[in-house]
Scaffold this motif. Structure first.
Motif, PDB file in Angstrom:
ATOM      1  N   CYS A  12      -4.214  22.400  23.783  1.00 25.32           N
ATOM      2  CA  CYS A  12      -4.521  21.003  23.437  1.00 25.32           C
ATOM      3  C   CYS A  12      -4.374  20.760  21.942  1.00 25.32           C
ATOM      4  CB  CYS A  12      -5.936  20.643  23.893  1.00 25.32           C
ATOM      5  SG  CYS A  12      -6.142  20.561  25.683  1.00 25.32           S
ATOM      6  N   VAL A  13      -4.863  21.683  21.122  1.00 25.00           N
ATOM      7  CA  VAL A  13      -4.777  21.535  19.665  1.00 25.00           C
ATOM      8  C   VAL A  13      -3.320  21.552  19.213  1.00 25.00           C
ATOM      9  CG1 VAL A  13      -5.295  22.619  17.445  1.00 25.00           C
ATOM     10  CG2 VAL A  13      -7.071  22.478  19.206  1.00 25.00           C
ATOM     11  N   ALA A  16      -1.689  18.331  20.174  1.00 26.13           N
ATOM     12  CA  ALA A  16      -2.267  17.242  19.388  1.00 26.13           C
ATOM     13  C   ALA A  16      -1.620  17.201  18.005  1.00 26.13           C
ATOM     14  CB  ALA A  16      -3.781  17.426  19.259  1.00 26.13           C
ATOM     15  N   VAL A  17      -1.404  18.380  17.421  1.00 32.55           N
ATOM     16  CA  VAL A  17      -0.720  18.458  16.124  1.00 32.55           C
ATOM     17  C   VAL A  17       0.695  17.894  16.244  1.00 32.55           C
ATOM     18  CG1 VAL A  17       0.255  20.029  14.394  1.00 32.55           C
ATOM     19  CG2 VAL A  17      -2.066  20.408  15.259  1.00 32.55           C
ATOM     20  N   VAL A  18       1.398  18.251  17.303  1.00 32.14           N
ATOM     21  CA  VAL A  18       2.768  17.761  17.512  1.00 32.14           C
ATOM     22  C   VAL A  18       2.786  16.237  17.574  1.00 32.14           C
ATOM     23  CG1 VAL A  18       4.721  17.695  19.106  1.00 32.14           C
ATOM     24  CG2 VAL A  18       3.540  19.861  18.676  1.00 32.14           C
ATOM     25  N   ILE A  19       1.862  15.659  18.324  1.00 32.14           N
ATOM     26  CA  ILE A  19       1.805  14.199  18.458  1.00 32.14           C
ATOM     27  C   ILE A  19       1.503  13.539  17.111  1.00 32.14           C
ATOM     28  CG2 ILE A  19       0.522  12.283  19.501  1.00 32.14           C
ATOM     29  CD1 ILE A  19       0.128  14.150  21.964  1.00 32.14           C
ATOM     30  N   MET A  20       0.493  14.077  16.388  1.00 34.43           N
ATOM     31  CA  MET A  20       0.156  13.530  15.073  1.00 34.43           C
ATOM     32  C   MET A  20       1.356  13.578  14.136  1.00 34.43           C
ATOM     33  SD  MET A  20      -3.675  14.732  13.936  1.00 34.43           S
ATOM     34  CE  MET A  20      -3.253  16.489  13.922  1.00 34.43           C
ATOM     35  N   ALA A  49       5.092  21.417  12.951  1.00 29.64           N
ATOM     36  CA  ALA A  49       5.118  20.729  14.246  1.00 29.64           C
ATOM     37  C   ALA A  49       6.027  21.440  15.234  1.00 29.64           C
ATOM     38  CB  ALA A  49       5.573  19.289  14.052  1.00 29.64           C
ATOM     39  N   LEU A  50       7.197  21.870  14.767  1.00 32.61           N
ATOM     40  CA  LEU A  50       8.137  22.580  15.644  1.00 32.61           C
ATOM     41  C   LEU A  50       7.544  23.901  16.137  1.00 32.61           C
ATOM     42  CD1 LEU A  50      11.504  21.963  13.742  1.00 32.61           C
ATOM     43  CD2 LEU A  50      10.794  20.968  15.919  1.00 32.61           C
ATOM     44  N   VAL A  51       6.883  24.613  15.229  1.00 35.77           N
ATOM     45  CA  VAL A  51       6.260  25.881  15.615  1.00 35.77           C
ATOM     46  C   VAL A  51       5.136  25.633  16.618  1.00 35.77           C
ATOM     47  CG1 VAL A  51       4.900  27.854  14.796  1.00 35.77           C
ATOM     48  CG2 VAL A  51       6.899  27.081  13.488  1.00 35.77           C
ATOM     49  N   CYS A  52       4.326  24.599  16.378  1.00 38.65           N
ATOM     50  CA  CYS A  52       3.244  24.267  17.316  1.00 38.65           C
ATOM     51  C   CYS A  52       3.801  23.916  18.691  1.00 38.65           C
ATOM     52  CB  CYS A  52       2.423  23.094  16.777  1.00 38.65           C
ATOM     53  SG  CYS A  52       1.175  23.553  15.563  1.00 38.65           S
ATOM     54  N   LEU A  53       4.909  23.187  18.718  1.00 41.85           N
ATOM     55  CA  LEU A  53       5.520  22.793  19.985  1.00 41.85           C
ATOM     56  C   LEU A  53       5.962  24.021  20.788  1.00 41.85           C
ATOM     57  CD1 LEU A  53       6.658  20.662  21.925  1.00 41.85           C
ATOM     58  CD2 LEU A  53       8.756  20.654  20.533  1.00 41.85           C
ATOM     59  N   VAL A  54       6.704  24.910  20.134  1.00 38.34           N
ATOM     60  CA  VAL A  54       7.203  26.100  20.830  1.00 38.34           C
ATOM     61  C   VAL A  54       6.052  27.039  21.182  1.00 38.34           C
ATOM     62  CG1 VAL A  54       8.750  28.094  20.659  1.00 38.34           C
ATOM     63  CG2 VAL A  54       9.429  25.905  19.665  1.00 38.34           C
ATOM     64  N   TYR A  55       5.128  27.218  20.233  1.00 43.13           N
ATOM     65  CA  TYR A  55       3.985  28.102  20.467  1.00 43.13           C
ATOM     66  C   TYR A  55       3.134  27.580  21.624  1.00 43.13           C
ATOM     67  CZ  TYR A  55       0.528  31.626  19.041  1.00 43.13           C
ATOM     68  OH  TYR A  55      -0.296  32.717  18.994  1.00 43.13           O
ATOM     69  N   GLY A  56       2.949  26.253  21.667  1.00 43.45           N
ATOM     70  CA  GLY A  56       2.178  25.654  22.757  1.00 43.45           C
ATOM     71  C   GLY A  56       2.822  25.908  24.109  1.00 43.45           C
ATOM     72  N   GLU A  71       5.771  38.419  19.481  1.00 44.16           N
ATOM     73  CA  GLU A  71       5.288  38.721  18.139  1.00 44.16           C
ATOM     74  C   GLU A  71       5.926  37.818  17.091  1.00 44.16           C
ATOM     75  OE1 GLU A  71       3.048  40.583  15.176  1.00 44.16           O
ATOM     76  OE2 GLU A  71       2.845  40.585  17.364  1.00 44.16           O
ATOM     77  N   TYR A  72       7.205  37.513  17.272  1.00 46.18           N
ATOM     78  CA  TYR A  72       7.872  36.683  16.265  1.00 46.18           C
ATOM     79  C   TYR A  72       7.280  35.281  16.203  1.00 46.18           C
ATOM     80  CZ  TYR A  72      10.618  34.387  19.987  1.00 46.18           C
ATOM     81  OH  TYR A  72      11.006  33.683  21.098  1.00 46.18           O
ATOM     82  N   MET A  73       6.778  34.776  17.346  1.00 44.49           N
ATOM     83  CA  MET A  73       6.140  33.464  17.337  1.00 44.49           C
ATOM     84  C   MET A  73       4.796  33.510  16.628  1.00 44.49           C
ATOM     85  SD  MET A  73       7.952  31.011  18.400  1.00 44.49           S
ATOM     86  CE  MET A  73       6.588  29.898  18.085  1.00 44.49           C
ATOM     87  N   LYS A  74       4.086  34.624  16.767  1.00 44.07           N
ATOM     88  CA  LYS A  74       2.815  34.774  16.065  1.00 44.07           C
ATOM     89  C   LYS A  74       3.035  34.802  14.550  1.00 44.07           C
ATOM     90  CE  LYS A  74       0.742  37.391  19.877  1.00 44.07           C
ATOM     91  NZ  LYS A  74       0.153  38.672  20.304  1.00 44.07           N
TER      92      LYS A  74
END
Length: 219
Positions: A12-13, A16-20, A49-56, A71-74
């Motif tokens: 959710c977080v 939410a970051v992506v939307i903001m 935002a891009l990282v949050c989208l893919v990570y989400g 690991e690379y996403m972390k």
């Protein structure tokens, strides 16, 4: 394995970051067009935002089938947190004080403007803080190797190289006061380059060290 409630909260977080960020970046685009891309603030927020989208999306996959986030996403999450920490604290310690020191602008007015005005309420405040705190308290990031800290300064180093080169070639002017290479002594420009890169490393180290302490308390 993280609890289901924590995984859902993290998802959710992240979204939410992506939307903001989409809303804030759209506002910046409407006002500045392609000129927005000269600002580290905008670039770090787009990257975050891009990282949050893919990570989400990876978190959703993890919730559904238990597949671990790569690991690379972390590491990318850590890098984005470091870049946005630099954005936030540069506003706090550099940009707002510089603007507030001018005769036509009080210090309180400067901080209010930089932290809450228009799209900056997201790009300077809510976006960076959301990414930083979600990284610290929601992400599964191992602090096993100190060298991970050096990944965090890559966006800063790349921006410094490009922005200084563009200013020297007179293609850009600034956009930040400390990048006005023809309006200040050479030693001042060099000092600022070391200060900003060093500050970026310091912030990434702080994120890594705080995460290490948080991880220890979990065990």
């Amino acid at each position: 394995m993280e609890s289901k409630a924590k995984q859902i909260t993290a998802i959710c977080v992240h979204f939410a970051v992506v939307i903001m960020e989409i809303i804030a970046i759209s506002v910046s685009w409407n006002k500045q067009g392609t000129h927005m891309f000269v600002y580290f603030t905008e670039l770090s927020n787009i990257f975050g935002a891009l990282v949050c989208l893919v990570y989400g999306c990876f978190l959703i996959s993890q919730l559904r089938n238990g597949k671990a986030v790569p690991e690379y996403m972390k590491i990318l999450r850590f890098v984005s947190a470091g870049a946005l920490a630099l954005t936030f604290f540069t506003v706090i310690f550099v940009l707002a004080p510089i603007a507030g020191s001018k005769p036509d602008y009080t210090m309180s007015e400067s901080y209010i403007a930089y932290l809450t005005h228009d799209s900056m309420i997201v790009t300077h405040t809510l976006g960076p803080l959301s990414v930083i705190f979600s990284f610290l308290f929601l992400d599964n990031f191992e602090t096993d190797r100190f060298k991970k800290v050096f990944f965090g300064i890559i966006p800063t180093v790349l921006y410094v190289i490009v922005s200084v080169t563009m200013n020297v070639l007179r293609i850009w002017v600034g956009p930040y006061p400390f990048l006005h290479v023809y309006e200040q002594p050479v030693w001042v420009s060099i000092m600022w380059l070391f200060v900003m890169t060093g500050f970026s490393f310091f912030l990434c180290f702080c994120l890594w060290a705080l995460k290490k302490q948080i991880n220890k308390k979990k065990r």
